[in-house]
Design a protein around this motif. Structure first.
Motif, PDB file in Angstrom:
ATOM      1  N   GLN A  30      12.959  76.390 128.165  1.00 27.01           N
ATOM      2  CA  GLN A  30      14.241  76.994 127.605  1.00 27.01           C
ATOM      3  C   GLN A  30      14.688  78.060 128.387  1.00 27.01           C
ATOM      4  OE1 GLN A  30      15.978  75.310 124.672  1.00 27.01           O
ATOM      5  NE2 GLN A  30      17.421  76.354 126.009  1.00 27.01           N
ATOM      6  N   THR A  48      11.597  84.083 120.206  1.00 21.28           N
ATOM      7  CA  THR A  48      13.217  83.326 120.065  1.00 21.28           C
ATOM      8  C   THR A  48      14.074  84.199 119.442  1.00 21.28           C
ATOM      9  OG1 THR A  48      11.935  81.115 120.151  1.00 21.28           O
ATOM     10  CG2 THR A  48      14.138  81.228 119.331  1.00 21.28           C
ATOM     11  N   VAL A  68       9.162  77.539 125.789  1.00 20.56           N
ATOM     12  CA  VAL A  68       9.591  78.726 125.829  1.00 20.56           C
ATOM     13  C   VAL A  68      10.219  78.835 127.320  1.00 20.56           C
ATOM     14  CG1 VAL A  68       9.612  81.164 125.659  1.00 20.56           C
ATOM     15  CG2 VAL A  68       8.598  79.676 123.924  1.00 20.56           C
TER      16      VAL A  68
END
Length: 498
Positions: A239, A444, A236
């Protein structure tokens, strides 16, 4: 058959100097009498992103100044700079000046041409050919010359009308370019604001992800957490860092595009701006009827003038079948000596009427006439296509205006739900009820919902800007200003733009 028909019209033309241009008729509008209706076009005034109380007061877009449509003082200043410095707009202005000069050239052919001529000639002839033994001859002359084509059949007037219509078409195209520039600058400015919002949520997501990663790493180091949770938390963070770099790049490129539109670097002393979510554009501009677009849209006016130019070209092509009558004359003095130019007996004059009647041109005149008719039909199709395109742009804008508010309301609710879901998932994970995968998924999904909300807000605002342009708005600076002619700049000073 064609020659007989045109010859019959020549008698009236000789007496009255008539034009052979066909009577101009504006083509019937190829679109419906009203804009589409249905669920997509019904606005929801209860949406939270509605225009916040600012109203167009029923004024059409063409009567609303862009300073009144845009409430952001920073955006107003950026548009002002673009109208002064954009190079494409400067080119459009100079194109108008060039076509205006071409029109003046064509119009000048309606009037006699006058010129003064002075010459000195010295010539030697071999003695065997010389008269009276004069092997050298000198001749001096000064005179006033004139030439004039009598436009009995309207050829020159048709060419003049064609040039005038082309000039007016270019002027309307310049006006259309100015409207497009105002909208393009606003769209790009809003895109920069959207990237600012995206950067903010990405940085916030990265901060939250980093905090989660730190806790997960601590748990892994102390043996209370799994490596799977650690790697998921790490993915995470990575990203989010990648997204941040991408958005930094896109934001910089968006500002570069805005700078290009403005035509100069953005000044440091610009007024404070308004965030994307607080932009207060007029959202209730009435669409009117499709027939109103003919008067409001400069691109339609430009297409009509191009059609008028093609119509005038037919008149010039018809006149090519008939005689061209021109008068040429001169008056002055002629003498074998320079000192005798102004003696009483040195006057000289000539008068040369000339009639040129086409007998055989290998079909060139007929082909030219047929070509003019084909070009006129092409311009009819272009005119109709321009109206259809304008209708489609307005209809698309109305459909978007009628749906974006509700879409944004739902996306705002979705974002709140995803935020609460993340809080609950994190709480369940910390209490050992659920795995870290649930937290990762919730995080997300929240990020995606936030991005969708920003994108929808940007699309709503750019649609309002583009609808304002599609309805003919952007020419006036302030509501109530007197409309400028299409061939003038925003400041009224063409030289200042060169």
């Amino acid at each position: 058959m064609l020659r007989h028909t045109l010859a019959a019209a020549a008698v009236a033309a000789l007496a009255a100097g008539c034009s052979f241009q066909p009577a101009f008729q504006r083509p019937v509008s190829p679109v419906a009498d009203t804009f589409p209706a249905g669920p997509a076009y019904e606005r929801s005034d209860a949406a939270p992103d509605a225009s916040g109380g600012r109203s167009a007061q029923g004024l059409p877009a063409a009567d609303i100044g862009w300073r009144d449509f845009f409430a952001d003082a920073r955006l107003q200043r950026v548009i002002e700079l673009a109208l002064q410095n954009n190079r494409d707009l400067r080119t459009s202005i100079l194109n108008v000046e060039a076509v205006r000069a071409q029109y003046l050239i064509a119009r000048a052919d309606l009037f006699p041409a006058l010129d003064i001529d002075a010459s000195a000639t010295r010539q030697r002839t071999p003695p065997s050919l010389a008269a009276a033994g004069r092997t050298q001859v000198r001749q001096y002359s000064v005179g006033l010359g004139a030439s004039w084509e009598l436009d009995f059949f309207g050829r020159i007037r048709s060419l003049k009308d064609e040039a005038l219509a082309q000039y007016l078409s270019t002027a309307e195209a310049r006006k259309s370019a100015e409207l497009a520039l105002v909208a393009a600058v606003a769209d790009q400015y809003l895109a920069v604001l959207a990237y600012d919002d995206l950067l903010a949520i990405t940085r916030n997501t990265l901060k939250t992800a980093q905090e989660s990663f730190d806790i997960t790493k601590l748990q892994f180091d102390t043996g209370t957490g799994s490596e799977l949770d650690l790697r998921q938390a790490q993915s995470v963070v990575q990203q989010a860092q990648a997204n941040l770099q991408s958005q930094l790049r896109l934001r910089a490129q968006a500002e570069n595009a805005l700078t290009l539109l403005v035509g100069q670097p953005l000044p440091a002393d610009l007024p404070a701006g308004v965030a994307l979510g607080d932009q207060n554009l007029l959202a209730d501009i009435p669409a009117g009827l499709p027939s109103d677009l003919i008067a409001r849209r400069p691109d339609i006016a430009a297409a009509e003038q191009a059609l008028r130019a093609a119509n005038a070209d037919i008149g010039a092509a018809r006149a090519a079948f008939f005689p061209r009558i021109s008068l040429t004359g001169s008056f002055g003095t002629l003498s074998p000596t320079l000192g005798g130019l102004f003696d009483s007996n040195s006057e000289a004059w000539s008068f040369v009427p000339q009639l040129t009647l086409p007998i055989f041109t290998g079909g060139a005149a007929t082909a030219g006439y047929e070509l003019a008719k084909v070009r006129q039909r092409i311009e009819v199709a272009n005119y109709e296509k321009t109206i259809q395109t304008a209708f489609r742009e307005v209809a698309d804008g109305l459909a978007a205006r009628g749906t974006f508010d509700e879409q944004i309301r739902q996306l705002a609710g979705l974002t709140d739900s995803q935020n609460r879901r993340l809080e609950l998932s994190d709480l369940r994970y910390r209490n050992g009820v659920d795995s870290y995968l649930a937290v990762l998924t919730a995080q997300t999904d929240l990020y995606a919902a936030q991005q969708s909300l920003i994108s929808a807000r940007l699309q709503r605002l750019t649609n309002l800007v583009d609808l304002y342009q599609a309805l003919g708005g952007g020419w006036l600076e302030r509501t109530g200003d007197q409309p400028r002619p299409a061939d003038t700049t925003a400041s009224g000073d063409v030289e200042a733009q060169k």
